[in-house]
Design an enzyme around this catalytic site. Structure first.
Site, PDB file in Angstrom:
ATOM      1  N   HIS A 198      -6.853   1.884   1.434  1.00  0.00           N
ATOM      2  CA  HIS A 198      -6.413   2.699   2.575  1.00  0.00           C
ATOM      3  C   HIS A 198      -7.210   4.017   2.541  1.00  0.00           C
ATOM      4  O   HIS A 198      -7.239   4.699   1.513  1.00  0.00           O
ATOM      5  CB  HIS A 198      -4.911   2.974   2.436  1.00  0.00           C
ATOM      6  CG  HIS A 198      -4.297   3.551   3.663  1.00  0.00           C
ATOM      7  ND1 HIS A 198      -3.222   2.978   4.306  1.00  0.00           N
ATOM      8  CD2 HIS A 198      -4.606   4.659   4.393  1.00  0.00           C
ATOM      9  CE1 HIS A 198      -2.899   3.711   5.359  1.00  0.00           C
ATOM     10  NE2 HIS A 198      -3.721   4.741   5.431  1.00  0.00           N
TER      11      HIS A 198
ATOM     12  N   GLN B  38      -9.448  12.914  -2.265  1.00  0.00           N
ATOM     13  CA  GLN B  38      -8.645  13.546  -3.307  1.00  0.00           C
ATOM     14  C   GLN B  38      -8.977  15.024  -3.469  1.00  0.00           C
ATOM     15  O   GLN B  38     -10.084  15.463  -3.163  1.00  0.00           O
ATOM     16  CB  GLN B  38      -8.871  12.842  -4.654  1.00  0.00           C
ATOM     17  CG  GLN B  38      -8.333  11.433  -4.700  1.00  0.00           C
ATOM     18  CD  GLN B  38      -8.453  10.835  -6.101  1.00  0.00           C
ATOM     19  OE1 GLN B  38      -7.801  11.263  -7.032  1.00  0.00           O
ATOM     20  NE2 GLN B  38      -9.317   9.847  -6.245  1.00  0.00           N
TER      21      GLN B  38
ATOM     22  N   HIS C 254      -8.653   7.348   2.043  1.00  0.00           N
ATOM     23  CA  HIS C 254      -8.095   8.560   1.445  1.00  0.00           C
ATOM     24  C   HIS C 254      -9.161   9.307   0.648  1.00  0.00           C
ATOM     25  O   HIS C 254     -10.157   8.730   0.231  1.00  0.00           O
ATOM     26  CB  HIS C 254      -6.923   8.219   0.509  1.00  0.00           C
ATOM     27  CG  HIS C 254      -7.333   7.525  -0.756  1.00  0.00           C
ATOM     28  ND1 HIS C 254      -7.689   6.195  -0.811  1.00  0.00           N
ATOM     29  CD2 HIS C 254      -7.465   7.996  -2.034  1.00  0.00           C
ATOM     30  CE1 HIS C 254      -7.996   5.873  -2.056  1.00  0.00           C
ATOM     31  NE2 HIS C 254      -7.883   6.935  -2.816  1.00  0.00           N
TER      32      HIS C 254
ATOM     33  N   CYS D 190       0.533   3.596   3.295  1.00  0.00           N
ATOM     34  CA  CYS D 190       0.856   3.181   4.663  1.00  0.00           C
ATOM     35  C   CYS D 190       2.135   3.887   5.143  1.00  0.00           C
ATOM     36  O   CYS D 190       2.983   4.262   4.331  1.00  0.00           O
ATOM     37  CB  CYS D 190       1.032   1.664   4.729  1.00  0.00           C
ATOM     38  SG  CYS D 190      -0.531   0.790   5.006  1.00  0.00           S
TER      39      CYS D 190
ATOM     40  N   HIS E 252      -4.281   1.262   7.964  1.00  0.00           N
ATOM     41  CA  HIS E 252      -4.648   0.763   6.641  1.00  0.00           C
ATOM     42  C   HIS E 252      -6.020   0.089   6.608  1.00  0.00           C
ATOM     43  O   HIS E 252      -6.749   0.188   5.621  1.00  0.00           O
ATOM     44  CB  HIS E 252      -3.589  -0.234   6.168  1.00  0.00           C
ATOM     45  CG  HIS E 252      -3.886  -0.859   4.840  1.00  0.00           C
ATOM     46  ND1 HIS E 252      -3.537  -0.248   3.655  1.00  0.00           N
ATOM     47  CD2 HIS E 252      -4.518  -2.012   4.502  1.00  0.00           C
ATOM     48  CE1 HIS E 252      -3.936  -1.005   2.649  1.00  0.00           C
ATOM     49  NE2 HIS E 252      -4.530  -2.082   3.134  1.00  0.00           N
TER      50      HIS E 252
ATOM     51  N   CYS F 144       0.851  -1.197   0.000  1.00  0.00           N
ATOM     52  CA  CYS F 144       0.000   0.000   0.000  1.00  0.00           C
ATOM     53  C   CYS F 144       0.881   1.240   0.000  1.00  0.00           C
ATOM     54  O   CYS F 144       1.656   1.445   0.938  1.00  0.00           O
ATOM     55  CB  CYS F 144      -0.909  -0.005   1.225  1.00  0.00           C
ATOM     56  SG  CYS F 144      -1.792   1.573   1.403  1.00  0.00           S
TER      57      CYS F 144
ATOM     58  N   ASN G 236     -13.887   8.859  -3.293  1.00  0.00           N
ATOM     59  CA  ASN G 236     -14.496   7.666  -3.880  1.00  0.00           C
ATOM     60  C   ASN G 236     -14.274   6.525  -2.916  1.00  0.00           C
ATOM     61  O   ASN G 236     -13.162   6.287  -2.469  1.00  0.00           O
ATOM     62  CB  ASN G 236     -13.833   7.321  -5.211  1.00  0.00           C
ATOM     63  CG  ASN G 236     -13.968   8.434  -6.229  1.00  0.00           C
ATOM     64  OD1 ASN G 236     -14.952   9.161  -6.223  1.00  0.00           O
ATOM     65  ND2 ASN G 236     -12.983   8.583  -7.096  1.00  0.00           N
TER      66      ASN G 236
END
Lengths: 326, 326
Positions: free
Chosen positions: B138, B142, B140, B33, B86, B30, B127
């Site tokens: 993980h 944007q 997140h 991480c 994660h 990932c 998303n």
């Protein structure tokens, strides 16, 4: 059941809560095969009323709320079963004569819709591929006869009219005539190309070379040439990446009974695989902002599809070329 | 690399052919991480420049073609890694204080963008879910800092301004204030509801009760209340159907540095499961015609989400409630 309008975007929402109760067909049963309760025997193609329609001849009165606008979900929804053969992959697997019959049946349905003053729009479209949610694989397309003009078409109509008003020309005609480097295919009466402004990784627009507002105004030879165009273009979609590409095909034309010197009918096909064969998903940028991200260029895409189409034409069994690799 | 414009719809296409070469991460690795080459150690949350951005500080000169319009793909694209952990499922699994930190980091990034005169828009979105194509799980979100206003927001701005010009009121304020039957949740400074005109099967809009144009104009208490709002609303999305719902969340606000008495910032969340837990796909009607088909009603959806949210609040371990059933 009603058609609601988004006051900020003009988008329409076909609210059809009864559709959730539509059954998931038992494994192995196909409602479009010959001999079923809705299909019967002895046909080459069928126009079936959609059993779970988004519009209907006898819609309920829409709800009323301050600030908002809803309309009767008036209209008709059809499924066009394109062949009795269940296990064909796509429209392009049919002989040109059968594709022509499909097109003539669409035309016939549209001629009937033209007689209904409450019907404002005739929407013909085709969703292909389990990857984009198509649950019934028997080759079929769909028709919605609607009391509203689809907002995407309305937006295009407005911009086209504005161009025409300012310059006296049809922007669709100009683009179609001048397009060179992104051409995918052309025959005597049609031209297809990846538009400069393609939103999807494999997008092709197909225009008649003559300015035509309505599908029902196409001549005999134009319908025949369209069958050739669709067969070859869809063969390219099937073979370009070594596995059949899921796609959406939609016919954009003028509203029923309205001649539009500024608006030129065309088909749009959205192939939903990226060049690496992975599915393109619409997410935050696309659905939340109408910003489309393209991991390729329309010019590259045109080249790939042109090559695939050329191979479809020269290959002795072209239209089944992609099948073995599925 | 450039931003093309569709002359018929005004949609923008971010053409980024270099993105196709972005690697698919090896199983188990990932990039978000702690301890990775881009992340390092000792952080609670991170703002990382997107390694495969759709816009950049040094874009090439766009191509030029008659009839068409393209702009420099100027800007910045960031990934906001919301936690070092994660294996959390969603933003709603974080404590409110951490969600607040996420929001303050977004705010900081937007304040910087406000200083750049070439940046016209700050787009924050999230998303969630492999089902809609999210490959990195993980947690997140944007950020795109853009040289154009996203066309969907532009369309909303235009309609809102027209309403304001004719009636002297903000339509967003009116809708937010009057909404009653489709409310999902409210706290001191925010109200969330399923809009009358929802396009997606589980769609919620979240508005500040005070008229605010920009995210950076929110007060301390409004940011704190927003963390509470997002946590509870997203918990409802996770638990309403017994399995976490894939969703898209996008912040709609005014263009940078432009005060809009007619346009009121809001979050839109599109939950992509139908009430029966099956994924909703956008196909011919949606993508080809901007006609959305809803197999439910916004009123039913609001009730379902309201119940799920109430359960999140009363359940002793509410925010993990849906996890066991994944």
């Amino acid at each position: 059941m009603e058609i609601r309008r988004n006051p900020f975007t003009g988008e329409r929402v076909l609210v059809s809560p009864h559709r959730l109760s539509r059954p998931w067909q038992p494994e192995g049963f196909c409602p479009f095969c010959p001999g079923g309760p809705e299909t019967g025997q002895g046909w080459e193609l069928l126009l079936l009323p959609n059993r779970y329609p988004v519009v209907t001849r006898n819609p309920p009165t829409p709800t009323q709320e301050e600030l908002f606008q809803a309309e009767e979900a008036y209209g008709q929804a059809y499924v066009l079963v394109e062949t009795p053969q269940h296990d064909l992959d796509d429209l392009s697997d049919l002989p040109p004569s059968q594709i022509e019959k499909v097109l003539r049946l669409v035309m016939k349905a549209q001629k009937e819709a033209e007689e209904d003053p409450k019907a404002l729009y005739f929407l013909f479209f085709r969703n292909k591929g389990k990857e984009i949610g198509v649950s019934l694989t028997h080759p079929h397309s769909q028709i919605y006869i609607l009391p509203v003009v689809p907002p995407r078409v309305e937006t295009e109509l407005r911009a086209s009219e504005e161009w025409y008003r300012q310059r006296g020309t049809c922007l669709h005609c100009l683009i179609t005539t001048r397009e060179e480097k992104r051409i995918v295919y052309q025959n005597a009466s049609w031209k297809s190309f990846v538009p400069y402004y393609a939103r999807w990784p494999h997008e092709v627009h197909i225009y008649p070379k003559r300015h035509v507002s309505h599908f029902t105004a196409l001549r005999e030879d134009e319908v025949r040439d369209l069958a050739d165009m669709l067969r070859k273009t869809l063969c390219a979609f099937k073979t370009a990446l070594g596995k059949p590409m899921p796609y959406i095909m939609v016919l954009h034309q003028a509203p029923l009974r309205v001649e539009t010197p500024h608006y030129h009918l065309h088909f749009e096909i959205y192939g939903m695989y990226r060049p690496d064969g992975k599915l393109k998903y619409a997410a935050g940028a696309e659905l939340g902002a109408s910003l489309y991200t393209l991991d390729t260029t329309p010019e590259e895409t045109a080249e790939r599809l042109r090559k695939a189409l050329a191979n479809c034409v020269t290959n002795p069994r072209p239209f089944r070329a992609g099948m073995g690799k599925v």
